[in-house]
Design a protein around this motif. Structure first.
Motif, PDB file in Angstrom:
ATOM      1  N   THR A 111       4.541   9.375   2.895  1.00  0.00           N
ATOM      2  CA  THR A 111       5.230   8.018   2.822  1.00  0.00           C
ATOM      3  C   THR A 111       5.038   7.173   4.065  1.00  0.00           C
ATOM      4  OG1 THR A 111       7.038   9.446   2.069  1.00  0.00           O
ATOM      5  CG2 THR A 111       7.950   7.390   2.775  1.00  0.00           C
ATOM      6  N   ILE A 112       4.713   7.840   5.223  1.00  0.00           N
ATOM      7  CA  ILE A 112       4.270   6.880   6.299  1.00  0.00           C
ATOM      8  C   ILE A 112       3.067   6.090   6.079  1.00  0.00           C
ATOM      9  CG2 ILE A 112       3.492   6.967   8.857  1.00  0.00           C
ATOM     10  CD1 ILE A 112       5.305   9.321   9.179  1.00  0.00           C
ATOM     11  N   LEU A 113       2.040   6.975   5.516  1.00  0.00           N
ATOM     12  CA  LEU A 113       0.622   6.106   5.224  1.00  0.00           C
ATOM     13  C   LEU A 113       1.204   5.209   4.063  1.00  0.00           C
ATOM     14  CD1 LEU A 113      -1.793   9.043   4.947  1.00  0.00           C
ATOM     15  CD2 LEU A 113      -1.514   7.291   6.800  1.00  0.00           C
ATOM     16  N   LEU A 114       1.959   5.539   3.187  1.00  0.00           N
ATOM     17  CA  LEU A 114       1.919   4.409   2.013  1.00  0.00           C
ATOM     18  C   LEU A 114       2.760   3.392   2.318  1.00  0.00           C
ATOM     19  CD1 LEU A 114       3.544   6.507  -1.073  1.00  0.00           C
ATOM     20  CD2 LEU A 114       1.456   4.907  -0.932  1.00  0.00           C
ATOM     21  N   ASN A 115       3.550   3.412   3.600  1.00  0.00           N
ATOM     22  CA  ASN A 115       4.325   2.284   4.004  1.00  0.00           C
ATOM     23  C   ASN A 115       3.458   1.397   5.026  1.00  0.00           C
ATOM     24  OD1 ASN A 115       6.712   2.609   2.757  1.00  0.00           O
ATOM     25  ND2 ASN A 115       7.595   3.806   4.231  1.00  0.00           N
ATOM     26  N   ILE A 116       2.431   2.164   5.653  1.00  0.00           N
ATOM     27  CA  ILE A 116       1.483   1.344   6.485  1.00  0.00           C
ATOM     28  C   ILE A 116       0.424   0.533   5.406  1.00  0.00           C
ATOM     29  CG2 ILE A 116      -0.604   1.495   7.722  1.00  0.00           C
ATOM     30  CD1 ILE A 116       0.720   3.991   9.133  1.00  0.00           C
ATOM     31  N   PRO A 158       2.703   9.889 -13.681  1.00  0.00           N
ATOM     32  CA  PRO A 158       3.070  10.056 -12.380  1.00  0.00           C
ATOM     33  C   PRO A 158       2.591   8.730 -11.916  1.00  0.00           C
ATOM     34  CG  PRO A 158       1.170  11.459 -12.723  1.00  0.00           C
ATOM     35  CD  PRO A 158       1.631  10.772 -14.043  1.00  0.00           C
ATOM     36  N   ASN A 159       3.328   8.370 -10.505  1.00  0.00           N
ATOM     37  CA  ASN A 159       2.982   7.323  -9.589  1.00  0.00           C
ATOM     38  C   ASN A 159       1.451   7.498  -9.063  1.00  0.00           C
ATOM     39  OD1 ASN A 159       2.752   5.746  -7.615  1.00  0.00           O
ATOM     40  ND2 ASN A 159       4.994   5.667  -7.151  1.00  0.00           N
ATOM     41  N   ALA A 160       0.819   6.685  -9.579  1.00  0.00           N
ATOM     42  CA  ALA A 160      -0.820   6.863  -9.157  1.00  0.00           C
ATOM     43  C   ALA A 160      -1.218   6.540  -7.695  1.00  0.00           C
ATOM     44  CB  ALA A 160      -1.470   5.870  -9.938  1.00  0.00           C
ATOM     45  N   TYR A 161      -0.205   5.214  -7.296  1.00  0.00           N
ATOM     46  CA  TYR A 161      -0.704   5.094  -6.054  1.00  0.00           C
ATOM     47  C   TYR A 161      -0.074   6.009  -4.891  1.00  0.00           C
ATOM     48  CZ  TYR A 161      -1.088   1.042  -2.731  1.00  0.00           C
ATOM     49  OH  TYR A 161      -1.684   0.403  -1.836  1.00  0.00           O
ATOM     50  N   ARG A 162       1.088   6.777  -5.137  1.00  0.00           N
ATOM     51  CA  ARG A 162       1.328   7.931  -4.509  1.00  0.00           C
ATOM     52  C   ARG A 162       0.567   8.983  -4.663  1.00  0.00           C
ATOM     53  NH1 ARG A 162       5.797  10.134  -1.466  1.00  0.00           N
ATOM     54  NH2 ARG A 162       6.672   8.109  -1.055  1.00  0.00           N
ATOM     55  N   GLY A 163      -0.030   9.181  -5.595  1.00  0.00           N
ATOM     56  CA  GLY A 163      -0.964  10.081  -5.890  1.00  0.00           C
ATOM     57  C   GLY A 163      -2.246  10.193  -4.928  1.00  0.00           C
ATOM     58  N   PHE A 164      -2.766   9.084  -4.834  1.00  0.00           N
ATOM     59  CA  PHE A 164      -3.889   8.993  -3.886  1.00  0.00           C
ATOM     60  C   PHE A 164      -3.578   9.171  -2.326  1.00  0.00           C
ATOM     61  CE2 PHE A 164      -5.665   5.734  -7.103  1.00  0.00           C
ATOM     62  CZ  PHE A 164      -6.694   6.558  -7.499  1.00  0.00           C
ATOM     63  N   ALA A 165      -2.364   8.797  -2.227  1.00  0.00           N
ATOM     64  CA  ALA A 165      -2.098   9.153  -0.647  1.00  0.00           C
ATOM     65  C   ALA A 165      -1.671  10.599  -0.656  1.00  0.00           C
ATOM     66  CB  ALA A 165      -0.673   8.439  -0.381  1.00  0.00           C
ATOM     67  N   ARG A 166      -1.059  11.135  -1.644  1.00  0.00           N
ATOM     68  CA  ARG A 166      -0.979  12.627  -1.345  1.00  0.00           C
ATOM     69  C   ARG A 166      -2.252  13.473  -1.347  1.00  0.00           C
ATOM     70  NH1 ARG A 166       3.098  16.747  -3.404  1.00  0.00           N
ATOM     71  NH2 ARG A 166       3.699  15.410  -1.732  1.00  0.00           N
ATOM     72  N   GLU A 167      -3.377  12.915  -2.181  1.00  0.00           N
ATOM     73  CA  GLU A 167      -4.647  13.576  -2.122  1.00  0.00           C
ATOM     74  C   GLU A 167      -5.080  13.501  -0.877  1.00  0.00           C
ATOM     75  OE1 GLU A 167      -6.252  13.675  -5.967  1.00  0.00           O
ATOM     76  OE2 GLU A 167      -8.100  14.406  -5.478  1.00  0.00           O
ATOM     77  N   PHE A 168      -5.259  12.321  -0.220  1.00  0.00           N
ATOM     78  CA  PHE A 168      -5.680  12.046   0.963  1.00  0.00           C
ATOM     79  C   PHE A 168      -5.034  12.997   2.092  1.00  0.00           C
ATOM     80  CE2 PHE A 168      -5.602   9.413   5.026  1.00  0.00           C
ATOM     81  CZ  PHE A 168      -6.912   9.471   5.136  1.00  0.00           C
TER      82      PHE A 168
END
Lengths: 150, 348
Positions: free
Chosen positions: B175-180, B236-246
């Motif tokens: 969530t921190i990364l996504l908000n950045i 699923p939320n694709a954008y969040r998925g990338f952050a998760r994978e990272f």
């Protein structure tokens, strides 16, 4: 198990029983030696790097990639007639022979996708060398995904 | 070679702990895992004696382990908490109905009562009906906004004073990364807090804020806890998925990275010149909101008027306000005096 294997096992058991450590602290490693020698004997007698029997289990949502079946009893052939089946060769075997859909959800490059936990005989594969771990007859390998919602 | 536990030096090590690469046996892992969570609860004063606490339960791994650990610690350390499980039924056939069965089993396994709140009773729409209306794009927006509010309403109905959620360290780092990435300064500032919404009626806390997802799954596996792990049937939320994978890729190289991202996030100080959204109350339903109407009311109004795109397209300010003003409001209106400016509450 064939006769030779049985005799070898019996001999080893007897020998190990005779020289068994008396302290209870060693009980686990003692048991371990017996089991391991058992497998070795069985392999010497019957199999020459042919099929190896393994129990595979998929959980945490990964079972969906394997026809919704969690437990799989498999006979794995080591690639290129190498004597050993490693975790790396097991993964490529699974990718070629067992997975039903979306392999990218399970493997990435030559390893499991990050976020997939692996346990070999109920312990974390990070304890025993990950991809290089050499598997033994009847080993149990469990894959659990952490990537599904909580 | 058998590796022995680094703590008790006797039993066989069962896992490597991501936070310090320590090799521990099952029993030492259970103790360390539970006591670290206890320490987090005590150090951050998450609960007070006598609190009635709603445990947000989806039937998934995190909330199942949370319910297990909270009931255990409540007894072991005599917190004196009145715990209950709170579940949301979004109305997704083949997904939520199955996971609710898991939560119902948890109710008997942990001996704490369960309350289920459904979208159908709250909003008169199930997610299945919403998806029929709007298709598979953006449906997660509806679901997320509605769930957040539904949890608050369910907890208020059950007279809870706090809610505990199963967000773990990996979730917080993500969530921190996504908000950045989104440049969402307001959310970035508050997403690292272990307790959010203290100004509102119902504070939420994350006892697993510093707990690795790997350890939660290992704990559930070793303890044979009963949890549900099927992916939602809608995309699923694709954008969040990338952050998760990272995050997971980082973890594979250096597990400490997850706690380090959280610690970086905690140390951010927002430039005092940055404009932060004013938080008030929704004029329609009284829920906390930075706009005239809260997001749930805007979305719901769009659905009911057959304009489901309302509130999804990113036309901030004018567009949204117009849409709201033209709306024929049927809901309960909060009087202007009730509007108290209160800070950050909406989070994901």
């Amino acid at each position: 198990m064939n006769k030779l294997g049985f005799r070898l096992t019996a001999q080893w058991c007897l020998l190990l029983w005779l020289i068994r450590p008396r302290s209870s602290d060693y009980r686990i490693s003692f048991h371990f030696i017996v089991v391991r020698s058992n497998f070795r004997a069985a392999r010497l007698g019957v199999r020459r790097a042919d099929d190896m029997h393994l129990t595979l289990e998929f959980g945490g949502g990964l079972e969906l990639l394997f026809g919704s079946q969690k437990k799989h009893e498999v006979e794995v052939t080591s690639p290129d007639d190498l004597k050993e089946v490693t975790m790396e060769s097991l993964l490529s075997w699974i990718k070629d022979n067992l997975i039903k859909e979306r392999p990218e959800m399970f493997v990435k490059e030559s390893s499991v996708r990050p976020g997939v936990l692996v346990l070999i005989n109920d312990s974390d594969w990070e304890l025993c060398g990950r991809l290089e771990t050499v598997l033994e007859e009847n080993d149990e390998v469990i894959f659990i995904s952490t990537l599904h919602g909580g | 070679m058998v590796r022995h536990c680094e703590l008790c030096k006797a039993k066989r090590a069962a896992l490597v702990r991501p936070r310090n690469r320590q090799q521990v046996c099952k029993d030492c892992f259970y103790t360390a895992f539970e006591e670290e969570i206890h320490q987090t609860i005590v150090d951050n004063k998450l609960f007070n004696r006598g609190d009635r606490v709603a445990v947000a339960a989806s039937g998934g791994k995190d909330s199942t382990v949370l319910a297990h650990v909270l009931t255990l610690l409540n007894k072991r350390h005599d917190y004196g908490l009145d715990l209950f499980l709170l579940s949301i039924d979004e109305g997704i056939a083949g997904y939520r109905d199955d996971s609710l069965e898991t939560v119902k089993r948890n109710e008997t396994q942990y001996g704490i009562p369960l309350e289920v709140v459904s979208y159908k009773t709250l909003y008169n729409w199930t997610m299945d009906e919403i998806v029929k209306e709007i298709g598979l794009k953006n449906n997660c927006t509806f679901c997320g906004v509605f769930r957040r509010q539904a949890l608050d309403r369910g907890a208020a109905k059950m007279k809870a004073v706090k809610m505990a959620t199963g967000h773990n360290a990996d979730d917080v780092a993500e969530t921190i990364l996504l908000n950045i990435v989104r440049g969402d300064i307001a959310r970035l500032a508050r997403c690292t807090s272990i307790i959010t919404g203290e100004e509102g009626a119902l504070p939420r806390c994350k006892p697993f804020k510093y707990t690795y997802e790997k350890e939660i799954v290992m704990y559930a596996y070793f303890k044979k806890l009963d949890y549900f792990s099927t992916e939602c049937t809608y995309s699923p939320n694709a954008y969040r998925g990338f952050a998760r994978e990272f995050i997971k890729d980082l973890e594979a190289i250096r597990p400490q990275a997850i706690l380090d991202i959280i610690s970086s996030g905690e140390r951010f100080r927002i430039d005092s010149t940055a404009k932060m959204p004013e938080q008030g109350l929704c004029e329609r339903c009284g829920y906390i909101s930075s706009q005239k109407w809260c997001k749930a009311c805007v979305l719901l109004d769009g659905l009911n008027r057959g304009l489901p795109k309302l509130g999804i397209t990113r036309t901030r300010g004018k567009g949204l306000a117009n849409g709201v003003e033209n709306a024929s409001g049927g809901g309960k209106l909060a009087s202007k005096d009730d509007r108290s400016p209160s800070k950050a509450n909406i989070d994901f």
